[in-house]
Design a protein around this motif. Structure first.
Motif, PDB file in Angstrom:
ATOM      1  N   GLY A   4      31.785  55.552 -15.121  1.00 25.10           N
ATOM      2  CA  GLY A   4      32.659  56.325 -14.245  1.00 25.10           C
ATOM      3  C   GLY A   4      32.465  57.827 -14.266  1.00 25.10           C
ATOM      4  O   GLY A   4      33.369  58.553 -13.867  1.00 25.10           O
ATOM      5  N   LEU A   5      31.311  58.328 -14.712  1.00 21.09           N
ATOM      6  CA  LEU A   5      31.107  59.766 -14.774  1.00 21.09           C
ATOM      7  C   LEU A   5      30.629  60.307 -13.436  1.00 21.09           C
ATOM      8  O   LEU A   5      29.820  59.696 -12.754  1.00 21.09           O
ATOM      9  N   GLN A   6      31.153  61.473 -13.072  1.00 17.51           N
ATOM     10  CA  GLN A   6      30.790  62.145 -11.832  1.00 17.51           C
ATOM     11  C   GLN A   6      29.590  63.041 -12.097  1.00 17.51           C
ATOM     12  O   GLN A   6      29.566  63.805 -13.054  1.00 17.51           O
ATOM     13  N   GLU A   7      28.568  62.970 -11.239  1.00 14.22           N
ATOM     14  CA  GLU A   7      27.352  63.742 -11.469  1.00 14.22           C
ATOM     15  C   GLU A   7      27.528  65.213 -11.103  1.00 14.22           C
ATOM     16  O   GLU A   7      27.008  66.097 -11.787  1.00 14.22           O
ATOM     17  N   TYR A   8      28.259  65.484 -10.032  1.00 14.52           N
ATOM     18  CA  TYR A   8      28.388  66.857  -9.543  1.00 14.52           C
ATOM     19  C   TYR A   8      29.831  67.355  -9.644  1.00 14.52           C
ATOM     20  O   TYR A   8      30.778  66.576  -9.638  1.00 14.52           O
ATOM     21  N   GLN A   9      29.970  68.671  -9.726  1.00 17.44           N
ATOM     22  CA  GLN A   9      31.280  69.298  -9.754  1.00 17.44           C
ATOM     23  C   GLN A   9      32.002  69.084  -8.423  1.00 17.44           C
ATOM     24  O   GLN A   9      31.393  68.795  -7.390  1.00 17.44           O
ATOM     25  N   THR A  10      33.310  69.265  -8.450  1.00 13.23           N
ATOM     26  CA  THR A  10      34.127  69.089  -7.255  1.00 13.23           C
ATOM     27  C   THR A  10      35.108  70.240  -7.094  1.00 13.23           C
ATOM     28  O   THR A  10      35.374  71.003  -8.026  1.00 13.23           O
ATOM     29  N   SER A  11      35.662  70.328  -5.896  1.00 14.16           N
ATOM     30  CA  SER A  11      36.765  71.235  -5.598  1.00 14.16           C
ATOM     31  C   SER A  11      37.596  70.587  -4.498  1.00 14.16           C
ATOM     32  O   SER A  11      37.293  69.479  -4.045  1.00 14.16           O
ATOM     33  N   LEU A  12      38.645  71.250  -4.084  1.00 19.27           N
ATOM     34  CA  LEU A  12      39.419  70.784  -2.951  1.00 19.27           C
ATOM     35  C   LEU A  12      38.665  71.102  -1.662  1.00 19.27           C
ATOM     36  O   LEU A  12      37.940  72.095  -1.574  1.00 19.27           O
ATOM     37  N   ALA A  13      38.864  70.267  -0.657  1.00 17.62           N
ATOM     38  CA  ALA A  13      38.228  70.492   0.639  1.00 17.62           C
ATOM     39  C   ALA A  13      39.050  71.430   1.514  1.00 17.62           C
ATOM     40  O   ALA A  13      38.524  72.037   2.451  1.00 17.62           O
ATOM     41  N   ARG A 133      27.932  68.726 -12.990  1.00 17.87           N
ATOM     42  CA  ARG A 133      29.073  68.845 -13.894  1.00 17.87           C
ATOM     43  C   ARG A 133      28.582  68.705 -15.336  1.00 17.87           C
ATOM     44  O   ARG A 133      27.736  67.865 -15.628  1.00 17.87           O
ATOM     45  N   ARG A 134      29.145  69.485 -16.238  1.00 15.46           N
ATOM     46  CA  ARG A 134      28.834  69.370 -17.662  1.00 15.46           C
ATOM     47  C   ARG A 134      30.009  68.729 -18.390  1.00 15.46           C
ATOM     48  O   ARG A 134      31.156  68.948 -18.040  1.00 15.46           O
ATOM     49  N   TYR A 135      29.696  67.948 -19.387  1.00 17.07           N
ATOM     50  CA  TYR A 135      30.695  67.250 -20.183  1.00 17.07           C
ATOM     51  C   TYR A 135      30.563  67.657 -21.644  1.00 17.07           C
ATOM     52  O   TYR A 135      29.482  68.036 -22.104  1.00 17.07           O
ATOM     53  N   LEU A 136      31.668  67.536 -22.385  1.00 16.31           N
ATOM     54  CA  LEU A 136      31.645  67.646 -23.842  1.00 16.31           C
ATOM     55  C   LEU A 136      31.594  66.231 -24.393  1.00 16.31           C
ATOM     56  O   LEU A 136      32.553  65.468 -24.220  1.00 16.31           O
ATOM     57  N   ARG A 137      30.497  65.861 -25.007  1.00 15.91           N
ATOM     58  CA  ARG A 137      30.392  64.534 -25.592  1.00 15.91           C
ATOM     59  C   ARG A 137      30.675  64.615 -27.093  1.00 15.91           C
ATOM     60  O   ARG A 137      30.040  65.366 -27.826  1.00 15.91           O
ATOM     61  N   ILE A 138      31.672  63.845 -27.521  1.00 16.60           N
ATOM     62  CA  ILE A 138      32.046  63.828 -28.938  1.00 16.60           C
ATOM     63  C   ILE A 138      30.963  63.088 -29.722  1.00 16.60           C
ATOM     64  O   ILE A 138      30.606  61.962 -29.382  1.00 16.60           O
ATOM     65  N   ILE A 139      30.459  63.715 -30.778  1.00 18.26           N
ATOM     66  CA  ILE A 139      29.396  63.079 -31.559  1.00 18.26           C
ATOM     67  C   ILE A 139      29.789  62.821 -33.011  1.00 18.26           C
ATOM     68  O   ILE A 139      29.055  62.179 -33.749  1.00 18.26           O
ATOM     69  N   ALA A 257      36.336  71.440 -19.569  1.00 26.64           N
ATOM     70  CA  ALA A 257      35.370  70.428 -19.158  1.00 26.64           C
ATOM     71  C   ALA A 257      35.897  69.066 -19.576  1.00 26.64           C
ATOM     72  O   ALA A 257      36.634  68.959 -20.569  1.00 26.64           O
ATOM     73  N   ARG A 258      35.557  68.037 -18.836  1.00 27.57           N
ATOM     74  CA  ARG A 258      35.915  66.680 -19.229  1.00 27.57           C
ATOM     75  C   ARG A 258      35.149  66.324 -20.503  1.00 27.57           C
ATOM     76  O   ARG A 258      34.035  66.778 -20.735  1.00 27.57           O
ATOM     77  N   PHE A 259      35.756  65.479 -21.346  1.00 29.00           N
ATOM     78  CA  PHE A 259      35.065  65.058 -22.560  1.00 29.00           C
ATOM     79  C   PHE A 259      34.663  63.598 -22.438  1.00 29.00           C
ATOM     80  O   PHE A 259      35.281  62.809 -21.727  1.00 29.00           O
ATOM     81  N   ILE A 260      33.603  63.262 -23.145  1.00 29.87           N
ATOM     82  CA  ILE A 260      33.162  61.872 -23.285  1.00 29.87           C
ATOM     83  C   ILE A 260      33.471  61.493 -24.721  1.00 29.87           C
ATOM     84  O   ILE A 260      32.875  62.016 -25.665  1.00 29.87           O
ATOM     85  N   GLU A 291      24.899  66.665 -19.320  1.00 30.79           N
ATOM     86  CA  GLU A 291      25.093  66.413 -17.900  1.00 30.79           C
ATOM     87  C   GLU A 291      24.303  65.171 -17.529  1.00 30.79           C
ATOM     88  O   GLU A 291      23.451  64.711 -18.286  1.00 30.79           O
ATOM     89  N   THR A 292      24.631  64.618 -16.374  1.00 31.49           N
ATOM     90  CA  THR A 292      23.973  63.384 -15.958  1.00 31.49           C
ATOM     91  C   THR A 292      22.565  63.678 -15.456  1.00 31.49           C
ATOM     92  O   THR A 292      22.270  64.753 -14.941  1.00 31.49           O
TER      93      THR A 292
END
Length: 316
Positions: A4-13, A133-139, A257-260, A291-292
């Motif tokens: 369910g990860l989004q590849e690109y950033q988003t904003s409102l239209a 989009r960049r994510y913080l992945r917990i390691i 940023a969203r985290f994984i 990022e993806t």
């Protein structure tokens, strides 16, 4: 795309507007949401009583208080209070960039949940931008404790919340909600869960200058007989636990940023959520920025570590 990860950033239209009252200030406030460019993040523009405008970025470094709600900025100066439900809606729907204008110092409470924000954002439309989009992945695990309460981040192949609460009131008792985050899960399982409180605490809060706008229209209230007194009852059997998940999402959205990974807590709240996030971001060995990346052959998607640019929220 994988879990369910989004590849690109988003904003409102398009622009969206909501009006209501602050649950603590009791004052009317109107908030406007504007589309924003990639890498802008979430920015609040707060207009003071003197007409001056102050910008506050929705980042953990801007948190000025976590008493009863999450406050960005100086509580004694320019600030915006009760940002958690709004931030949860942005986090849950995967909206990365937005400019938010307020004519007061507190986000309106509306019905006490994130649902009105979700409806407003979906009516405005969510637009995909051209920047990854960049994510913080917990390691590695990170844990904080405060007496019997604790919160932790753990590695996980997705974004998951496991939140448990334990109240002496039989109206709440011990409840847990656990689930993997997606926009559809957020809309269905979390967004409509309302804030809650006890009638016995109201006079104490009023005396302290809090909850001046609280009512049965925007809060689940537990009476002196340990029963929910709202005429409509609960929206979910475990609405209290679900609202704690909503609050956690809003507080953790201040990472920028969203985290994984998996966030778990027991008897948590705004202060513990903020402490766990600070502890995570203070330890660069606990996460990596990814990022993806689509493989050249086939349709598989994988995550690749990237260097953090100077403007990255977690470096502030």
């Amino acid at each position: 795309m994988g879990f369910g990860l989004q590849e690109y950033q988003t904003s409102l239209a398009a622009r969206a507007t909501l009006s209501g009252i602050g649950v603590h200030s009791g004052k009317p406030v109107t908030v406007h949401f504007h589309p924003a460019d990639a890498d802008s993040g979430v920015i609040f523009q707060v207009t003071g009583a003197d007409g001056s405008v102050r910008e506050l970025r929705a980042l953990h470094s801007e948190v000025g208080s976590t008493d009863l709600c999450t406050v960005l900025g100086d509580p004694g100066g320019p600030h915006v209070a009760t940002v958690e439900h709004l931030m949860a809606a942005l986090f849950g729907l995967g909206i990365d960039n937005v400019l938010i204008e307020l004519d007061g110092g507190e986000v309106p409470i509306l019905d006490g949940s994130a649902a009105p924000f979700v409806e407003a954002f979906e009516q405005a439309g969510i637009e995909e931008l051209s920047v990854k989009r960049r994510y913080l992945r917990i390691i590695k695990p990170i844990r904080v404790e405060n007496g019997p309460s604790w919160a932790e981040f753990r590695p996980y192949n997705g974004t998951r919340f496991e939140v448990e609460i334990d109240f002496s009131s039989p109206a709440i008792g011990r409840q847990i909600f656990a689930g993997d985050l997606s926009a559809s899960m957020f809309r269905r399982d979390i967004a409509r869960a309302r804030t809650f409180g006890f009638m016995k605490d109201v006079e104490r809060l009023w005396a302290a200058g809090y909850a001046l706008g609280s009512s049965l229209e925007n809060s689940v209230v537990i009476g002196d007989d340990n029963r929910v007194i709202n005429m409509g009852g609960l929206r979910y059997d475990n609405e209290f636990a679900r609202h704690k998940v909503l609050d956690a999402m809003g507080d953790l959205a201040l990472a920028g940023a969203r985290f994984i990974g998996c966030f778990r807590s027991y008897r948590g709240g705004h202060k513990l959520n903020a402490t766990a996030l600070r502890r995570l971001l203070a330890d660069p060995t606990a996460f990596e920025i990814v990022e993806t990346s689509r493989r050249q052959r086939g349709r598989a998607v994988e995550m690749m570590a990237v260097n953090s640019p100077a403007y990255a929220p977690w470096t502030l």
